[in-house]
Design an enzyme around this catalytic site. Structure first.
Site, mmCIF file in Angstrom:
data_model
loop_
_atom_site.group_PDB
_atom_site.id
_atom_site.type_symbol
_atom_site.label_atom_id
_atom_site.label_comp_id
_atom_site.label_asym_id
_atom_site.label_seq_id
_atom_site.Cartn_x
_atom_site.Cartn_y
_atom_site.Cartn_z
ATOM 1 N N TYR A 164 -10.077 15.070 -9.021
ATOM 2 C CA TYR A 164 -9.098 14.055 -9.474
ATOM 3 C C TYR A 164 -7.885 14.747 -10.101
ATOM 4 O O TYR A 164 -6.737 14.456 -9.753
ATOM 5 C CB TYR A 164 -9.787 13.128 -10.490
ATOM 6 C CG TYR A 164 -8.842 12.249 -11.281
ATOM 7 C CD1 TYR A 164 -8.214 11.161 -10.694
ATOM 8 C CD2 TYR A 164 -8.585 12.505 -12.635
ATOM 9 C CE1 TYR A 164 -7.340 10.346 -11.430
ATOM 10 C CE2 TYR A 164 -7.730 11.701 -13.373
ATOM 11 C CZ TYR A 164 -7.109 10.629 -12.768
ATOM 12 O OH TYR A 164 -6.254 9.834 -13.496
ATOM 13 N N THR B 17 -2.109 12.680 -15.942
ATOM 14 C CA THR B 17 -3.316 12.705 -16.766
ATOM 15 C C THR B 17 -3.484 13.993 -17.569
ATOM 16 O O THR B 17 -2.975 15.050 -17.154
ATOM 17 C CB THR B 17 -4.544 12.526 -15.834
ATOM 18 O OG1 THR B 17 -5.740 12.777 -16.568
ATOM 19 C CG2 THR B 17 -4.513 13.496 -14.667
ATOM 20 N N ALA C 278 -2.879 4.355 -8.271
ATOM 21 C CA ALA C 278 -3.562 5.652 -8.239
ATOM 22 C C ALA C 278 -5.013 5.471 -7.832
ATOM 23 O O ALA C 278 -5.567 4.374 -7.930
ATOM 24 C CB ALA C 278 -3.503 6.304 -9.621
ATOM 25 N N TYR C 279 -5.589 6.578 -7.386
ATOM 26 C CA TYR C 279 -7.044 6.664 -7.242
ATOM 27 C C TYR C 279 -7.524 7.220 -8.574
ATOM 28 O O TYR C 279 -7.181 8.350 -8.931
ATOM 29 C CB TYR C 279 -7.417 7.601 -6.085
ATOM 30 C CG TYR C 279 -8.909 7.720 -5.864
ATOM 31 C CD1 TYR C 279 -9.556 6.969 -4.885
ATOM 32 C CD2 TYR C 279 -9.680 8.587 -6.645
ATOM 33 C CE1 TYR C 279 -10.934 7.071 -4.695
ATOM 34 C CE2 TYR C 279 -11.058 8.685 -6.461
ATOM 35 C CZ TYR C 279 -11.676 7.930 -5.481
ATOM 36 O OH TYR C 279 -13.034 8.019 -5.292
ATOM 37 N N TRP D 117 -7.560 9.073 -21.460
ATOM 38 C CA TRP D 117 -8.627 8.165 -21.887
ATOM 39 C C TRP D 117 -8.105 6.721 -22.020
ATOM 40 O O TRP D 117 -8.275 6.063 -23.055
ATOM 41 C CB TRP D 117 -9.211 8.625 -23.229
ATOM 42 C CG TRP D 117 -9.828 9.981 -23.267
ATOM 43 C CD1 TRP D 117 -9.632 11.019 -22.396
ATOM 44 C CD2 TRP D 117 -10.739 10.482 -24.261
ATOM 45 N NE1 TRP D 117 -10.366 12.117 -22.795
ATOM 46 C CE2 TRP D 117 -11.047 11.809 -23.926
ATOM 47 C CE3 TRP D 117 -11.311 9.940 -25.408
ATOM 48 C CZ2 TRP D 117 -11.912 12.601 -24.693
ATOM 49 C CZ3 TRP D 117 -12.168 10.730 -26.173
ATOM 50 C CH2 TRP D 117 -12.471 12.039 -25.815
ATOM 51 N N LYS E 209 -3.922 14.676 -8.961
ATOM 52 C CA LYS E 209 -2.864 14.185 -9.859
ATOM 53 C C LYS E 209 -1.802 15.269 -10.068
ATOM 54 O O LYS E 209 -0.609 14.970 -10.138
ATOM 55 C CB LYS E 209 -3.456 13.740 -11.202
ATOM 56 C CG LYS E 209 -4.327 12.496 -11.143
ATOM 57 C CD LYS E 209 -3.602 11.234 -10.676
ATOM 58 C CE LYS E 209 -2.633 10.695 -11.675
ATOM 59 N NZ LYS E 209 -1.990 9.436 -11.189
ATOM 60 N N ASP F 268 0.870 -1.180 0.000
ATOM 61 C CA ASP F 268 0.000 0.000 0.000
ATOM 62 C C ASP F 268 0.908 1.232 0.000
ATOM 63 O O ASP F 268 1.617 1.478 0.984
ATOM 64 C CB ASP F 268 -0.886 -0.051 1.261
ATOM 65 C CG ASP F 268 -1.810 1.149 1.361
ATOM 66 O OD1 ASP F 268 -1.607 2.139 0.638
ATOM 67 O OD2 ASP F 268 -2.741 1.097 2.194
ATOM 68 N N ILE F 269 0.883 1.984 -1.096
ATOM 69 C CA ILE F 269 1.832 3.111 -1.210
ATOM 70 C C ILE F 269 1.556 4.221 -0.195
ATOM 71 O O ILE F 269 2.382 5.106 -0.011
ATOM 72 C CB ILE F 269 1.904 3.688 -2.651
ATOM 73 C CG1 ILE F 269 0.565 4.306 -3.082
ATOM 74 C CG2 ILE F 269 2.389 2.653 -3.656
ATOM 75 C CD1 ILE F 269 0.692 5.284 -4.247
HETATM 76 N N1 LIG Z 1 -7.853 5.329 -16.533
HETATM 77 C C1 LIG Z 1 -7.708 6.430 -17.266
HETATM 78 O O1 LIG Z 1 -8.547 6.766 -18.112
HETATM 79 C C2 LIG Z 1 -6.496 7.297 -17.070
HETATM 80 C C3 LIG Z 1 -6.387 8.463 -17.842
HETATM 81 C C4 LIG Z 1 -5.270 9.263 -17.653
HETATM 82 C C5 LIG Z 1 -4.310 8.921 -16.732
HETATM 83 N N2 LIG Z 1 -4.433 7.800 -15.994
HETATM 84 C C6 LIG Z 1 -3.390 7.472 -15.015
HETATM 85 O O2 LIG Z 1 -2.730 6.300 -15.452
HETATM 86 C C7 LIG Z 1 -2.313 5.520 -14.309
HETATM 87 C C8 LIG Z 1 -2.809 4.092 -14.466
HETATM 88 O O3 LIG Z 1 -4.219 4.127 -14.555
HETATM 89 P P1 LIG Z 1 -5.092 2.794 -14.625
HETATM 90 O O4 LIG Z 1 -6.260 3.106 -15.471
HETATM 91 O O5 LIG Z 1 -4.247 1.626 -14.918
HETATM 92 O O6 LIG Z 1 -5.595 2.738 -13.123
HETATM 93 P P2 LIG Z 1 -6.393 1.556 -12.388
HETATM 94 O O7 LIG Z 1 -6.824 0.532 -13.366
HETATM 95 O O8 LIG Z 1 -7.401 2.212 -11.522
HETATM 96 O O9 LIG Z 1 -5.238 0.921 -11.495
HETATM 97 C C9 LIG Z 1 -4.739 1.538 -10.348
HETATM 98 C C10 LIG Z 1 -4.293 0.440 -9.424
HETATM 99 O O10 LIG Z 1 -3.751 1.060 -8.238
HETATM 100 C C11 LIG Z 1 -4.262 0.342 -7.130
HETATM 101 N N3 LIG Z 1 -4.183 1.141 -5.902
HETATM 102 C C12 LIG Z 1 -5.103 1.994 -5.404
HETATM 103 N N4 LIG Z 1 -4.676 2.486 -4.227
HETATM 104 C C13 LIG Z 1 -3.462 1.935 -3.989
HETATM 105 C C14 LIG Z 1 -2.534 2.037 -2.920
HETATM 106 N N5 LIG Z 1 -2.781 2.802 -1.855
HETATM 107 N N6 LIG Z 1 -1.392 1.314 -2.978
HETATM 108 C C15 LIG Z 1 -1.133 0.512 -4.049
HETATM 109 N N7 LIG Z 1 -1.989 0.368 -5.099
HETATM 110 C C16 LIG Z 1 -3.132 1.080 -5.056
HETATM 111 C C17 LIG Z 1 -5.679 0.026 -7.544
HETATM 112 O O11 LIG Z 1 -6.243 -0.942 -6.681
HETATM 113 P P3 LIG Z 1 -7.857 -0.907 -6.455
HETATM 114 O O12 LIG Z 1 -8.448 -1.165 -7.797
HETATM 115 O O13 LIG Z 1 -8.053 -1.987 -5.464
HETATM 116 O O14 LIG Z 1 -8.174 0.464 -5.947
HETATM 117 C C18 LIG Z 1 -5.449 -0.452 -8.967
HETATM 118 O O15 LIG Z 1 -5.074 -1.812 -9.003
HETATM 119 C C19 LIG Z 1 -2.844 6.270 -13.093
HETATM 120 O O16 LIG Z 1 -1.827 7.079 -12.558
HETATM 121 C C20 LIG Z 1 -3.941 7.156 -13.649
HETATM 122 O O17 LIG Z 1 -4.144 8.309 -12.853
HETATM 123 C C21 LIG Z 1 -5.501 6.972 -16.146
#
Ligand SMILES: NC(=O)c1ccc[n+]([C@@H]2O[C@H](COP(=O)([O-])OP(=O)(O)OC[C@H]3O[C@@H](n4cnc5c(N)ncnc54)[C@H](OP(=O)(O)O)[C@@H]3O)[C@@H](O)[C@H]2O)c1
Length: 295
Positions: free
Chosen positions: A127, A102, A61-62, A151, A131, A37-38
């Site tokens: 959000y 993001t 990330a959240y 996205w 970020k 847990d980060i």
């Molecule tokens: N998704 C998008 O559209 C998008 C767009 C732009 C940028 N981003 C960025 O790209 C990155 C990757 O996104 P993604 O879509 O792969 O995100 P994701 O699918 O939501 O994955 C994030 C992971 O982090 C875990 N996590 C949450 N809290 C944590 C903690 N305290 N310690 C360790 N792990 C934790 C989550 O676990 P839980 O699922 O159990 O919470 C999940 O497995 C992120 O930085 C996000 O902000 C995403």
């Protein structure tokens, strides 16, 4: 080189895990909230004290954009405080970090051209604010790469691509917003880029003088579209009969405000890391071929 991946059960983390078998000279440690847990300083310190880590890729990330409006504290805890804990470890153990950010750090009001990395950041959602808070912490570390992406979708996890596939299989018509313009990013392509940058960093030590360029980079697939266009293409590719109806943001109330225009200019990452980027339509087709949608 030993690489720590945090948040490895998310869509990007799982894509990195999938391609990691192509990188036999790296050792990967995949972690997520259940084992690292980060936001827990004690566990993160213990982990780093007991593992030699050479490189960090922070996918944790959240990411619930609407949820962050009412859970600002939790979103800040993960996206800012957790990032600070990782940043401290990166400094202490002198291991570089790739951190994901993001397009929602931009306010979307530029309109005339795609955003470059040096444009003013002014998030309009909770959000986006958290970020940007994380980015500010990472920027204080000497050896950092921030990748702003947009996205994101994949065959893993919850995302727009899968949601539209599921809805379109069940409904005759779906309303989708047409006045938010950006670019979809296939998480597999992003994972490949992250590994290319990581390899470049590792190789840079084999030369006498490392010219590796740390800093902030925009990355998405090529091209531009609205959520409506994206949905239209998904349904067309899936050969579904569902009609996609374009609607305005004002007619689809969500808790978080989103930028109307968040297209990013990727010239910097393409030039510095010699990267070719696929058009979003091509990548969406690849993801489609790999996705089994359970309706
Ligand atoms: N998704 C998008 O559209 C998008 C767009 C732009 C940028 N981003 C960025 O790209 C990155 C990757 O996104 P993604 O879509 O792969 O995100 P994701 O699918 O939501 O994955 C994030 C992971 O982090 C875990 N996590 C949450 N809290 C944590 C903690 N305290 N310690 C360790 N792990 C934790 C989550 O676990 P839980 O699922 O159990 O919470 C999940 O497995 C992120 O930085 C996000 O902000 C995403």
């Amino acid at each position: 080189m030993k690489i720590l991946i945090t948040g490895a059960n998310g869509q990007l983390g799982r894509e990195i895990r999938k391609i990691s078998t192509n990188y036999k000279n790296f050792k990967f440690i995949f972690t997520d909230i259940n084992n690292l847990d980060i936001t827990c300083k004690k566990s993160v310190s213990f982990f780093f004290d007991n593992n030699i880590i050479d490189f960090i890729i922070n996918c944790a990330a959240y990411t619930n954009v609407d949820g962050a409006e009412s859970n600002f504290e939790l979103a800040s805890k993960i996206n800012i405080s957790g990032v600070k804990i990782l940043a401290d470890m990166s400094e202490k153990y002198k291991c570089p970090i790739i951190h994901l950010s993001t397009d929602y750090v931009y306010d979307g009001k530029i309109n005339a051209r795609p955003y470059v990395e040096t444009d003013i950041t002014k998030p309009i959602s909770a959000y986006g604010k958290t970020k940007l808070g994380g980015e500010k912490i990472i920027k204080n570390i000497e050896k950092h790469i921030i990748i702003r992406t947009s996205w994101l979708y994949s065959s893993y996890g919850k995302n727009f691509f899968k949601t539209i596939m599921k809805l379109a299989a069940k409904k005759n018509m779906i309303n989708v917003i047409f006045d938010q313009i950006g670019t979809p990013t296939y998480a597999r392509d992003l994972a490949n880029v992250i590994m290319k940058i990581t390899t470049k960093y590792s190789d840079s030590f084999k030369t006498e003088k490392s010219d590796f360029k740390f800093g902030t980079y925009n990355y998405s697939n090529e091209g531009v579209c609205s959520w409506y266009d994206f949905a239209y293409e998904i349904v067309r590719k899936a050969n579904l009969k569902c009609q996609i109806n374009p609607i305005e943001t004002k007619d689809y109330k969500l808790p978080a405000e989103r930028p109307h225009f968040s297209v990013m200019n990727k010239s910097k990452i393409k030039k510095i890391f010699n990267i070719e980027i696929k058009h979003w339509r091509k990548s969406m087709e690849k993801c489609f071929d790999e996705t089994e949608i359970i309706t």
